[in-house]
Design a protein around this motif. Structure first.
Motif, PDB file in Angstrom:
ATOM      1  N   GLY A 319      31.862  34.499  30.842  1.00 15.16           N
ATOM      2  CA  GLY A 319      32.154  35.605  30.791  1.00 15.16           C
ATOM      3  C   GLY A 319      32.906  36.588  31.570  1.00 15.16           C
ATOM      4  O   GLY A 319      34.040  37.354  30.332  1.00 15.16           O
ATOM      5  N   GLU A 320      33.042  36.477  32.593  1.00 11.18           N
ATOM      6  CA  GLU A 320      34.799  36.814  33.438  1.00 11.18           C
ATOM      7  C   GLU A 320      35.942  36.160  33.059  1.00 11.18           C
ATOM      8  O   GLU A 320      37.157  36.383  32.387  1.00 11.18           O
ATOM      9  N   ALA A 321      35.826  34.688  32.774  1.00 13.73           N
ATOM     10  CA  ALA A 321      36.785  33.533  32.297  1.00 13.73           C
ATOM     11  C   ALA A 321      37.331  34.227  31.139  1.00 13.73           C
ATOM     12  O   ALA A 321      38.186  34.576  30.741  1.00 13.73           O
ATOM     13  N   GLU A 322      36.410  33.909  30.581  1.00 18.98           N
ATOM     14  CA  GLU A 322      36.825  34.198  28.597  1.00 18.98           C
ATOM     15  C   GLU A 322      37.442  35.478  29.011  1.00 18.98           C
ATOM     16  O   GLU A 322      37.944  35.807  27.607  1.00 18.98           O
ATOM     17  N   GLY A 323      36.888  36.649  28.985  1.00 18.34           N
ATOM     18  CA  GLY A 323      37.516  38.024  28.733  1.00 18.34           C
ATOM     19  C   GLY A 323      38.565  38.025  29.508  1.00 18.34           C
ATOM     20  O   GLY A 323      40.169  38.293  28.654  1.00 18.34           O
ATOM     21  N   ALA A 324      39.391  37.508  30.297  1.00 15.68           N
ATOM     22  CA  ALA A 324      40.466  37.517  31.691  1.00 15.68           C
ATOM     23  C   ALA A 324      41.542  36.807  30.561  1.00 15.68           C
ATOM     24  O   ALA A 324      42.687  36.917  30.113  1.00 15.68           O
ATOM     25  N   LYS A 325      40.410  35.120  30.137  1.00 12.73           N
ATOM     26  CA  LYS A 325      41.905  35.142  29.009  1.00 12.73           C
ATOM     27  C   LYS A 325      42.574  35.324  27.540  1.00 12.73           C
ATOM     28  O   LYS A 325      43.418  35.138  27.132  1.00 12.73           O
ATOM     29  N   LYS A 326      40.966  35.938  27.841  1.00 12.14           N
ATOM     30  CA  LYS A 326      41.439  36.901  25.949  1.00 12.14           C
ATOM     31  C   LYS A 326      42.696  37.755  26.349  1.00 12.14           C
ATOM     32  O   LYS A 326      43.378  37.638  25.650  1.00 12.14           O
ATOM     33  N   ASP A 327      42.514  38.727  27.351  1.00 13.10           N
ATOM     34  CA  ASP A 327      43.645  39.977  27.293  1.00 13.10           C
ATOM     35  C   ASP A 327      44.920  39.090  28.036  1.00 13.10           C
ATOM     36  O   ASP A 327      46.092  38.986  27.943  1.00 13.10           O
ATOM     37  N   ILE A 328      44.633  37.534  28.328  1.00 12.26           N
ATOM     38  CA  ILE A 328      46.056  37.096  29.198  1.00 12.26           C
ATOM     39  C   ILE A 328      47.056  36.454  27.575  1.00 12.26           C
ATOM     40  O   ILE A 328      48.461  36.071  27.008  1.00 12.26           O
TER      41      ILE A 328
END
Lengths: 361, 111
Positions: A319-328
């Motif tokens: 969850g954390e990784a996918e959320g951060a990657k979405k922002d990037i």
């Protein structure tokens, strides 16, 4: 995790990974990390979240501070000469060579300047625009006083303006294409300073016995052929080449990554997915090696690569990784906007979203 | 022998973005027998450019001059013989006080 290259992409990848608990080494052949950022004394474009308004030199300081904070280890004055199976890297430092092993490798090797050949191009005084930028902004020495710039892409325009800031004269910027290649805002700054930017014009030869003493330029017709009788001689002591960059992808070739040929992105680039992962599943790539763009996009790609690599190691929750990657990815998409950015986005998107690596386990 | 007074004409002392050049300790390098002033830690090629020197070597076959081309250690056009060691990339090699730098011909000679 081993990161090859300490420019914006490599440092950003290192920060993202180290902040989430990975043990990270960054290997770079230079004595000082930062890549080309320390030469970029102009302000970045984009919105505030892209660090717009920050100069490359200040961005390098910020990234290096973060690397220190998260315990990233720097191995400098060391070249990675090869990548072997099982994530083994061959590293050549001052005192000899050694092998290092990493669970994940991020290739952030950047690009090298293209050359242009014409009679006299080997004379001292003919150099890459990047060489002029390095001499002026890092070494604080002018390699010449009277400069002809070949190529009007952003590198040519920005370095020309920086030469004016350093006290040199730009005799002209010539551009073989019928239109200026870079952003209007950079071209306008030169025009306001009285620098002629000549489209449909190229360099024909350089004159000089021991070094450049002059250059002959010539107009080109609509088929890019020199127009006889249009030759002009300029009294310059320096001719700078800003005619594009080529990704430094040797290590990816050596590792057996899959490649694609995309001329508008600089040539052969390792095929990657939207996590910046290559066909070699332990190897990620970011920055100019995956297509020539800018420091700001290199930085975001580096973040994506670093984050994806630690995610695959299980160091960060899905969850954390996918959320951060979405922002990037949102920031990357915004950077690839406007008449120039759209072209790059359309070239990069197939990699980011395409099925090219679906058959790779 | 002291370096000549007319050196350093190509130095960028004041810069609108980077500000005044930071003070640095001066060293002397001997280039083809002539003393040249350099700043401690700067690259050999930068010290030579500051002194107005542009050709750094001559090719072996045709004796053509070559100078700085990439300035980041990739192209090897700027190689010279340094302390009797040939093929030293002067754009990424820092000066040292008393360093002997020589214009190289061809691949150079090991002492």
């Amino acid at each position: 995790m081993a990161v090859v290259g300490a420019g914006p992409a490599g440092l950003a990848a290192a920060v993202e990974a180290a902040a989430r608990g990975a043990s990270v080494v960054v290997i770079d052949e230079n004595s000082r990390p930062g890549g080309q950022l320390f030469k970029q004394i102009h302000k970045f474009f984009g919105s505030r979240e892209h660090h717009a308004g920050i100069r490359g030199i200040d961005m390098a300081v910020l990234l290096l501070d973060e690397c220190r904070r998260f315990g990233v280890r720097m191995i400098l004055e060391s070249a990675v000469y090869g990548i072997f199976s099982d994530g083994v890297l061959g590293v050549k430092g001052g005192s000899g060579t050694r092998l290092m092993r990493a669970d994940r490798i991020v290739l952030a090797t950047g690009a090298s300047e293209n050359a242009l050949t014409f009679p006299g191009w080997t004379l001292p005084g003919v150099m890459g625009a990047g060489a002029l930028q390095t001499m002026m902004n890092v070494h604080r020495v002018l390699p010449g006083r009277n400069i002809l710039m070949i190529g009007s892409g952003n590198v040519g325009l920005i370095v020309s303006y920086q030469a004016l800031q350093s006290g040199a004269r730009i005799a002209a910027v010539v551009e073989a294409a019928p239109e200026i290649g870079g952003y209007g805002v950079h071209a306008a700054k030169l025009s306001r300073a009285g620098v002629p930017i000549l489209p449909s014009t190229t360099v024909q030869r350089a004159f000089g016995s021991q070094s450049v003493e002059g250059a002959e330029i010539v107009a080109l017709d609509e088929r890019w052929s020199p127009i006889a009788g249009s030759e002009r001689t300029l009294a310059v002591d320096t001719i700078c080449l800003s005619v594009g960059l080529t990704p430094l992808a040797e290590l990816a070739w050596m590792a057996g990554c899959r490649f694609s040929f995309v001329p508008a992105l600089g040539g052969h680039i390792p095929v990657h997915d939207w996590n910046m992962r290559t066909a070699c599943r332990n190897i990620y790539a970011a920055g100019d090696i995956t297509g020539i763009e800018e420091a700001s996009t290199a930085l975001e790609e580096g973040r994506l690569a670093g984050l994806s690599a630690v995610q695959s190691l299980g160091l960060v929750s899905h969850g954390e990784a996918e959320g951060a990657k979405k922002d990037i990815r949102k920031r990357l998409s915004a950077l690839r906007d406007g008449p120039f950015g759209i072209v790059r986005r359309e070239l990069k998107d197939p990699f980011m979203k395409g099925p090219w690596l679906d058959d790779v386990p | 022998m002291a370096p000549a007074d007319n050196q350093d004409t190509m130095r960028i002392d004041d810069h609108p973005i980077l500000g005044a050049a930071p003070p640095r300790r001066t060293v002397t390098v001997i280039v083809d027998g002539e003393p040249i002033r350099a700043f401690e830690g700067e690259m050999i090629a930068a010290a030579l450019a500051a002194a107005g020197r542009r050709h750094l070597r001559f090719t072996g076959k045709h004796g053509q001059p070559r100078g700085v081309f990439c300035a980041i250690g990739r192209c090897t056009d700027c190689i010279m013989t340094v302390n009797d060691k040939p093929n030293v990339r002067t754009c990424v090699t820092p000066v040292q006080d008393g360093m002997i730098v020589q214009t190289q011909r061809g691949l150079g000679k090991w002492a």
